[in-house]
Design a protein around this motif. Structure first.
Motif, PDB file in Angstrom:
ATOM      1  N   ALA A   1       0.536  -1.010  -0.478  1.00  0.00           N
ATOM      2  CA  ALA A   1       0.015   0.170   0.208  1.00  0.00           C
ATOM      3  C   ALA A   1       0.962   1.614  -0.191  1.00  0.00           C
ATOM      4  CB  ALA A   1      -0.829   0.466   1.208  1.00  0.00           C
ATOM      5  N   ILE A   2       1.958   0.846   0.761  1.00  0.00           N
ATOM      6  CA  ILE A   2       3.048   2.737   0.997  1.00  0.00           C
ATOM      7  C   ILE A   2       4.351   2.669   0.056  1.00  0.00           C
ATOM      8  CG2 ILE A   2       4.118   1.993   2.021  1.00  0.00           C
ATOM      9  CD1 ILE A   2       4.764   3.395   3.886  1.00  0.00           C
ATOM     10  N   LEU A   3       4.176   1.369  -0.875  1.00  0.00           N
ATOM     11  CA  LEU A   3       4.751   1.369  -2.208  1.00  0.00           C
ATOM     12  C   LEU A   3       4.266   1.904  -3.144  1.00  0.00           C
ATOM     13  CD1 LEU A   3       8.001   0.002  -2.779  1.00  0.00           C
ATOM     14  CD2 LEU A   3       6.942  -1.881  -3.710  1.00  0.00           C
ATOM     15  N   ASN A   4       3.305   1.484  -3.876  1.00  0.00           N
ATOM     16  CA  ASN A   4       2.231   1.378  -4.464  1.00  0.00           C
ATOM     17  C   ASN A   4       1.152   2.720  -4.546  1.00  0.00           C
ATOM     18  OD1 ASN A   4       3.668  -0.372  -6.141  1.00  0.00           O
ATOM     19  ND2 ASN A   4       2.917  -1.800  -4.334  1.00  0.00           N
ATOM     20  N   GLU A   5       0.244   2.889  -4.018  1.00  0.00           N
ATOM     21  CA  GLU A   5      -0.973   3.456  -4.029  1.00  0.00           C
ATOM     22  C   GLU A   5      -0.815   5.095  -2.923  1.00  0.00           C
ATOM     23  OE1 GLU A   5      -3.868   0.903  -4.762  1.00  0.00           O
ATOM     24  OE2 GLU A   5      -3.024  -0.209  -4.134  1.00  0.00           O
ATOM     25  N   GLY A   6      -2.083   5.771  -3.248  1.00  0.00           N
ATOM     26  CA  GLY A   6      -1.476   7.068  -2.155  1.00  0.00           C
ATOM     27  C   GLY A   6      -3.073   7.398  -2.728  1.00  0.00           C
ATOM     28  N   GLU A   7      -3.428   8.362  -1.892  1.00  0.00           N
ATOM     29  CA  GLU A   7      -3.809   9.910  -1.898  1.00  0.00           C
ATOM     30  C   GLU A   7      -4.169  11.151  -1.140  1.00  0.00           C
ATOM     31  OE1 GLU A   7      -8.109   9.506  -2.028  1.00  0.00           O
ATOM     32  OE2 GLU A   7      -8.009   8.331  -0.676  1.00  0.00           O
ATOM     33  N   TRP A   8      -3.714  12.008  -1.100  1.00  0.00           N
ATOM     34  CA  TRP A   8      -3.969  13.625  -0.596  1.00  0.00           C
ATOM     35  C   TRP A   8      -5.359  13.786  -0.145  1.00  0.00           C
ATOM     36  CZ3 TRP A   8       0.912  14.468   0.474  1.00  0.00           C
ATOM     37  CH2 TRP A   8       2.074  15.043  -0.374  1.00  0.00           C
ATOM     38  N   LEU A   9      -5.588  13.894   0.498  1.00  0.00           N
ATOM     39  CA  LEU A   9      -6.433  14.166   2.260  1.00  0.00           C
ATOM     40  C   LEU A   9      -7.274  15.336   1.740  1.00  0.00           C
ATOM     41  CD1 LEU A   9      -6.507  11.759   5.103  1.00  0.00           C
ATOM     42  CD2 LEU A   9      -7.912  11.246   3.543  1.00  0.00           C
ATOM     43  N   ASP A  10      -6.039  15.779   2.267  1.00  0.00           N
ATOM     44  CA  ASP A  10      -6.444  17.802   1.354  1.00  0.00           C
ATOM     45  C   ASP A  10      -6.103  17.995   0.213  1.00  0.00           C
ATOM     46  OD1 ASP A  10      -3.943  16.712   1.794  1.00  0.00           O
ATOM     47  OD2 ASP A  10      -3.390  18.902   3.478  1.00  0.00           O
ATOM     48  N   TYR A  11      -6.463  17.155  -1.132  1.00  0.00           N
ATOM     49  CA  TYR A  11      -6.457  17.471  -2.143  1.00  0.00           C
ATOM     50  C   TYR A  11      -6.955  19.321  -3.079  1.00  0.00           C
ATOM     51  CZ  TYR A  11      -5.548  16.408  -6.568  1.00  0.00           C
ATOM     52  OH  TYR A  11      -4.898  16.304  -8.562  1.00  0.00           O
ATOM     53  N   PRO A  12      -5.953  19.665  -3.467  1.00  0.00           N
ATOM     54  CA  PRO A  12      -6.173  21.182  -3.489  1.00  0.00           C
ATOM     55  C   PRO A  12      -7.546  21.162  -4.494  1.00  0.00           C
ATOM     56  CG  PRO A  12      -4.397  20.749  -4.016  1.00  0.00           C
ATOM     57  CD  PRO A  12      -4.371  19.536  -3.266  1.00  0.00           C
ATOM     58  N   LEU A  13      -8.306  22.657  -4.714  1.00  0.00           N
ATOM     59  CA  LEU A  13      -9.442  22.436  -5.666  1.00  0.00           C
ATOM     60  C   LEU A  13      -8.447  22.879  -7.177  1.00  0.00           C
ATOM     61  CD1 LEU A  13     -11.708  24.990  -3.690  1.00  0.00           C
ATOM     62  CD2 LEU A  13     -11.958  22.449  -3.758  1.00  0.00           C
ATOM     63  N   GLU A  14      -9.256  22.702  -7.794  1.00  0.00           N
ATOM     64  CA  GLU A  14      -8.561  22.660  -9.368  1.00  0.00           C
ATOM     65  C   GLU A  14      -7.674  24.204  -8.896  1.00  0.00           C
ATOM     66  OE1 GLU A  14      -9.584  22.792 -13.460  1.00  0.00           O
ATOM     67  OE2 GLU A  14     -11.291  22.091 -12.620  1.00  0.00           O
ATOM     68  N   ASN A  15      -7.325  24.664 -10.091  1.00  0.00           N
ATOM     69  CA  ASN A  15      -6.090  26.078  -9.965  1.00  0.00           C
ATOM     70  C   ASN A  15      -6.170  26.324  -8.670  1.00  0.00           C
ATOM     71  OD1 ASN A  15      -7.020  26.143 -13.042  1.00  0.00           O
ATOM     72  ND2 ASN A  15      -8.733  27.245 -12.595  1.00  0.00           N
ATOM     73  N   SER A  16      -5.700  25.690  -7.500  1.00  0.00           N
ATOM     74  CA  SER A  16      -5.606  26.177  -6.559  1.00  0.00           C
ATOM     75  C   SER A  16      -3.968  25.955  -6.558  1.00  0.00           C
ATOM     76  CB  SER A  16      -6.170  25.107  -4.961  1.00  0.00           C
ATOM     77  OG  SER A  16      -5.193  26.047  -4.018  1.00  0.00           O
ATOM     78  N   THR A  17      -2.979  26.919  -5.649  1.00  0.00           N
ATOM     79  CA  THR A  17      -1.285  26.477  -5.553  1.00  0.00           C
ATOM     80  C   THR A  17      -0.885  26.935  -3.976  1.00  0.00           C
ATOM     81  OG1 THR A  17      -1.779  28.967  -4.277  1.00  0.00           O
ATOM     82  CG2 THR A  17      -1.565  28.527  -6.707  1.00  0.00           C
ATOM     83  N   ILE A  18      -1.766  25.996  -2.998  1.00  0.00           N
ATOM     84  CA  ILE A  18      -2.085  24.905  -1.774  1.00  0.00           C
ATOM     85  C   ILE A  18      -1.299  23.606  -2.036  1.00  0.00           C
ATOM     86  CG2 ILE A  18      -3.184  24.006   0.003  1.00  0.00           C
ATOM     87  CD1 ILE A  18      -4.757  26.738  -0.539  1.00  0.00           C
ATOM     88  N   VAL A  19      -0.183  23.644  -1.800  1.00  0.00           N
ATOM     89  CA  VAL A  19       0.748  22.542  -1.898  1.00  0.00           C
ATOM     90  C   VAL A  19      -0.395  21.063  -0.512  1.00  0.00           C
ATOM     91  CG1 VAL A  19       3.048  21.645  -1.378  1.00  0.00           C
ATOM     92  CG2 VAL A  19       3.028  23.375  -2.692  1.00  0.00           C
ATOM     93  N   PRO A  20      -0.268  20.404  -1.232  1.00  0.00           N
ATOM     94  CA  PRO A  20      -1.592  19.398  -0.183  1.00  0.00           C
ATOM     95  C   PRO A  20       0.158  18.668   1.229  1.00  0.00           C
ATOM     96  CG  PRO A  20      -1.110  18.144  -1.893  1.00  0.00           C
ATOM     97  CD  PRO A  20      -0.643  19.999  -1.875  1.00  0.00           C
ATOM     98  N   GLU A  21      -0.802  18.684   1.955  1.00  0.00           N
ATOM     99  CA  GLU A  21       0.118  17.671   3.073  1.00  0.00           C
ATOM    100  C   GLU A  21      -0.329  16.848   3.694  1.00  0.00           C
ATOM    101  OE1 GLU A  21       0.135  20.861   6.440  1.00  0.00           O
ATOM    102  OE2 GLU A  21       1.345  22.172   5.217  1.00  0.00           O
ATOM    103  N   ASN A  22      -1.330  16.139   3.518  1.00  0.00           N
ATOM    104  CA  ASN A  22      -1.503  14.585   4.248  1.00  0.00           C
ATOM    105  C   ASN A  22      -1.669  13.485   3.232  1.00  0.00           C
ATOM    106  OD1 ASN A  22      -2.904  13.320   6.157  1.00  0.00           O
ATOM    107  ND2 ASN A  22      -4.672  14.409   6.731  1.00  0.00           N
ATOM    108  N   TRP A  23      -0.884  13.202   3.041  1.00  0.00           N
ATOM    109  CA  TRP A  23      -0.800  11.688   2.199  1.00  0.00           C
ATOM    110  C   TRP A  23      -1.438  10.323   3.179  1.00  0.00           C
ATOM    111  CZ3 TRP A  23      -0.855  10.761  -2.746  1.00  0.00           C
ATOM    112  CH2 TRP A  23      -0.271   9.873  -3.070  1.00  0.00           C
ATOM    113  N   GLN A  24      -2.238   9.873   2.517  1.00  0.00           N
ATOM    114  CA  GLN A  24      -2.298   8.408   2.994  1.00  0.00           C
ATOM    115  C   GLN A  24      -2.913   7.131   2.076  1.00  0.00           C
ATOM    116  OE1 GLN A  24      -5.103   7.786   5.824  1.00  0.00           O
ATOM    117  NE2 GLN A  24      -4.323   6.190   4.714  1.00  0.00           N
ATOM    118  N   PRO A  25      -1.591   6.891   2.133  1.00  0.00           N
ATOM    119  CA  PRO A  25      -1.606   4.842   2.201  1.00  0.00           C
ATOM    120  C   PRO A  25      -2.654   4.863   2.187  1.00  0.00           C
ATOM    121  CG  PRO A  25       0.239   5.412   3.404  1.00  0.00           C
ATOM    122  CD  PRO A  25      -0.951   6.782   3.332  1.00  0.00           C
ATOM    123  N   PRO A  26      -3.431   3.458   1.085  1.00  0.00           N
ATOM    124  CA  PRO A  26      -4.749   2.850   1.159  1.00  0.00           C
ATOM    125  C   PRO A  26      -4.719   1.837   2.608  1.00  0.00           C
ATOM    126  CG  PRO A  26      -3.440   2.124  -0.490  1.00  0.00           C
ATOM    127  CD  PRO A  26      -3.120   3.067  -0.054  1.00  0.00           C
TER     128      PRO A  26
END
Length: 846
Positions: free
Chosen positions: A47-72
């Protein structure tokens, strides 16, 4: 249809059976997901090797850098210097490749040594960082063809080092690609493939398992996909999307068919996020490189460093095997208790008595309560100490918190009922009202914890007031009881302490935590002892208000001295640690006690005032109506001023400095307004009251079966492969609330048993808290409870309604007589229990 849903059909037994069916189906779905969907990756390394998602994925055209990475299905841990030193002690970590690998190297170096500074080193050179017997090496080799690389790889065969005498790397990471695309326009792709093939021949072939726990790692990084719109013209001319795509497709083939370990999660971290790149379009911003380094360290180190709670590094981790005490608990709960109950059921049908009917065994109602209580503890164990259940990071969204509050409030308002038809005017802070108060505060606390709202100062301050309100009720309810009942017996003290602490004393042995970790029960117990001692000393003079006030002031001074005087708590905690081989955090305890240092004594003072009002009938005196109006206006103003003050604090640390002195304002304001009119005083919410009666259990069980990783994350059921957070929340919440309710009922029965209080011989098994499948009480019913257990702080079950007697079960439970001999003496009984706890603490520490 209406008649079907009427109370005659929708009985407590039906509710219990529906709940039991729901629980069984949900847990079956969890087992199916673990045994089927997670079969290839039981420890979440893949799970940590291959996949994951940003829980705080930014909105479209946002300049915010996400911080909270979530492996499945698992949680990552943020590694600090001590963690890295522990994991990699006397080992080295090797990075070979281009600038993208160098950036991750520096992120790992800063985790090991915060003073590490990339600006002190040249770019295209080899770099070494050492600290605490840990050696980090970076070899500049953007072509992956250096002699150093070949020398290091020569000792590997099928991904394993054949000769360990040369101190092989604990973690070996390689990566390249962009230099081939940039500088080899003709045959760059072929040359890169040749270099990769030379590397791959030393890596493992054929993925047999994703288990990488406690093993040295040989990894390849994917080729970084540039931010195309940020590349300069020279780079755009040579580095093409087609070539980078072809390189990563080749790595994907090697990964899929040969089992080569490529850390694809890095690829997912930057996909479609141009803001994570620096202006060059190739190098990543530091926070993303740090998150990539975190993934590496979690992959290699979690199984090494996750040796004690909180277990917040659940990716690529093998939880510790159960110790002797845990194995005994599991066998007793899952084996012995069901066997006894089954044999008794069989005996009832055949009329033949077996050993299960032995007099020294607990009666039926106690055995059922033990099973309910035990299954809840086992649920905690498998939920939060195994990989059977998923774990997820928290992510605060204001909308989530507000929706939780709105839905809870709607449920509370929808179930508003009159307190009593026969007695229309209930007293100040009546039982239903205090249960309701505990209930809505518990809803707020649960939502606060689940959504991770602690960073929001206004919300934090509100939750701190709810904890203070619980402790206010500790002082109020127990003082009122002592003034009215004048019962200062050991039996009274023991009944309160056992009821409060039964769950929080058992969980540490099964969960590998300690008693103070579940701080609410210890905090309530401590303040109960303060109230008990204050009221017990000179109790023959308690009718003297001045004497009572002087005792309260003296108790407050002594409590503050005990808490704040240097060395006192430290000495006590060291003694406990020496005798019981346990570690209690003295600073955490001092923080908890200090935050609400005075509110318990305010509760005692209010109880004395209420008692005096009852004796002297102040309400009938002239000026009482004017005094009530003034109190109502003052309370409204006080509540508004408090909210304004709290909202203007910069952070929760500033608020904490004021909280012990100002929490009294919203609490007294609330109880004044809540009782300001007969309509308000004589109405309660059934939903809130229901949760209030099991709030102690809900507060404690939330640590493991609603949240996860010892409150650091959230529990994910993933039933039948469902991974959507909303469905997980709904399923987990229903299970959590129902288990809390059943455990509350079981705890009352077990508390009686522990104290040797006999059950009424004419009570049926149906009337005892039992399994969800038993014909036990429903959600709206109350527990038959002796007077000495009638006002515990964090919620206890209430007396049965007469309606339950209509559906008694066929078989009577074994009559339970009061114990005789030494075991019947409460002093000996409690001493024996304390000795057992001490012995288990010693055994669990080994």
């Amino acid at each position: 249809m209406v008649r079907f849903f009427s109370r005659s059909y929708f009985t407590p037994a039906v509710v219990d059976r529906i709940s039991a069916a729901f629980i069984c189906i949900t847990l079956l779905g969890v087992a199916l997901r673990y045994c089927w969907f997670d079969a290839r990756d039981p420890f979440k390394c893949g799970a940590i090797l291959n996949e994951g998602e940003w829980l705080d994925y930014p909105l479209e055209n946002s300049t915010i850098v996400p911080e909270n990475w979530q492996p499945p299905g698992c949680m990552m841990h943020k590694y600090i210097s001590d963690d890295v030193s522990t994991c990699l002690a006397n080992r080295r970590v090797l990075f070979i490749g281009d600038a993208s690998i160098r950036q991750v190297f520096w992120s790992v170096a800063k985790a090991l040594d915060p003073k590490a500074n990339p600006a002190t080193a040249e770019k295209h050179v080899d770099i070494t960082v050492e600290k605490s017997d840990v050696k980090l090496e970076f070899v500049w080799d953007p072509w992956l063809n250096s002699s150093r690389l070949h020398n290091e790889l020569s000792s590997y065969n099928d991904g394993k080092v054949q000769d360990v005498s040369g101190n092989p790397p604990a973690l070996f990471l390689m990566g390249s690609g962009l230099w081939y695309a940039r500088h080899e326009n003709m045959n760059g792709l072929k040359m890169w493939k040749d270099s990769i093939d030379d590397v791959v021949q030393h890596m493992r072939k054929g993925r047999r398992t994703t288990d990488m726990t406690e093993s040295d790692l040989l990894l390849i990084a994917p080729v970084i996909v540039p931010a195309w719109n940020k590349l300069n013209d020279d780079r755009k001319a040579t580095i093409t999307p087609q070539e980078i795509r072809a390189m990563n497709q080749y790595l994907q083939q090697l990964s899929d068919f040969q089992g080569v370990d490529v850390i694809w999660s890095w690829h997912e971290m930057i996909k479609n996020l141009p803001q994570v790149y620096e202006s060059s379009g190739i190098h990543l911003v530091d926070s993303i490189a740090e998150k990539q380094a975190e993934a590496l360290l979690n992959l290699r180190c979690n199984a090494v460093t996750a040796t004690k709670y909180p277990y917040d590094q659940t990716c690529c981790n093998r939880y510790r095997a159960p110790n002797h005490v845990q194995w005994i608990g599991l066998l007793f709960i899952l084996g012995l208790l069901p066997a006894i109950l089954y044999m008794r059921s069989k005996d009832e049908k055949t009329g033949i008595k077996s050993i299960a009917q032995a007099a020294w065994l607990p009666s039926d109602d106690v055995a059922w309560a033990l099973l309910v209580f035990g299954l809840a503890v086992v649920y905690c164990f498998y939920a939060d100490r195994t990989q059977v259940f998923n774990k997820a990071h928290k992510q605060y969204f204001t909308s989530d918190f507000l929706w939780g509050i709105v839905l809870s409030l709607a449920a509370g308002l929808f179930t508003l009922r009159k307190n009593s038809e026969t007695n229309p005017d209930q007293p100040f802070l009546n039982r239903l009202q205090t249960d309701e108060w505990k209930g809505w505060m518990q809803f707020a606390i649960l939502i606060y914890h689940y959504t991770g709202a602690s960073k929001i100062t206004v919300i934090y301050g509100f939750i701190r007031v709810t904890i203070a309100a619980y402790l206010f009720m500790t002082g109020y309810e127990h003082t009122l009881y002592f003034l009215n009942q004048k019962d200062y017996s050991l039996k009274r003290a023991a009944s309160v302490l056992v009821r409060l602490n039964l769950l929080s004393c058992v969980l540490p042995f099964m969960m590998g935590t300690n008693y103070l970790f579940y701080y609410f029960a210890p905090l309530c117990s401590y303040w109960f002892l303060v109230v008990f001692t204050t009221m017990r000393v000179g109790e023959q003079y308690n009718s003297n208000t001045k004497f009572l006030a002087a005792k309260i002031v003296l108790a407050a001074i002594l409590s503050a001295t005990l808490t704040h005087f240097p060395g006192v708590l430290e000495a006590i905690f060291r003694l406990v640690g020496f005798l019981a081989r346990t570690e209690w955090d003295v600073n955490e305890w001092r923080f908890r006690v200090s935050l609400d240092m005075w509110i318990v004594f305010v509760g005692m003072a209010v109880a004395i005032a209420v008692n005096k009002n009852k004796e002297n009938s102040f309400a009938s005196m002239q000026g009482w109506v004017s005094a009530k109006k003034f109190a109502t206006i003052a309370s409204t103003i006080g509540l508004v001023l408090y909210l304004l003050f709290e909202a203007t604090r910069d952070d929760k640390y500033e608020y904490n400095a004021y909280h012990p002195y100002i929490s009294v304002i919203p609490i007294l304001s609330f109880i004044t307004l809540r009782n300001s009119t007969p309509q308000l005083r004589n109405t309660h919410s059934k939903v809130f009251s229901w949760l209030g009666r099991c709030s102690l259990e809900a507060f404690t069980l939330q640590y493991h079966i609603w949240m996860a990783a010892d409150t650091k994350g959230l529990l994910g059921l993933g039933a039948f492969g469902l991974t959507e957070r909303t469905s997980n929340f709904v399923l987990a919440t229903i299970l959590f609330l129902y288990v809390s309710h059943r455990v509350a009922g079981a705890t009352v029965t077990l508390s009686r048993w522990v104290l040797g209080i006999p059950r009424r011989s004419n009570m049926s098994q149906q009337q005892q808290p039992g399994l969800p499948t038993s014909r036990g009480p429903g959600l709206d019913d109350d527990d038959d409870e002796p007077e000495e257990m009638n006002d515990e702080v964090a919620g206890s079950s209430r007396r049965r309604s007469g309606e339950e007697s209509k559906s008694r079960s066929r078989a009577k439970t074994l009559s339970e007589e009061a114990p005789s001999g030494y075991w019947g003496n409460l002093k000996y009984r409690m001493t024996a229990i304390l000795v057992i706890i001490w012995f288990l603490s010693l055994v669990s520490s080994f």
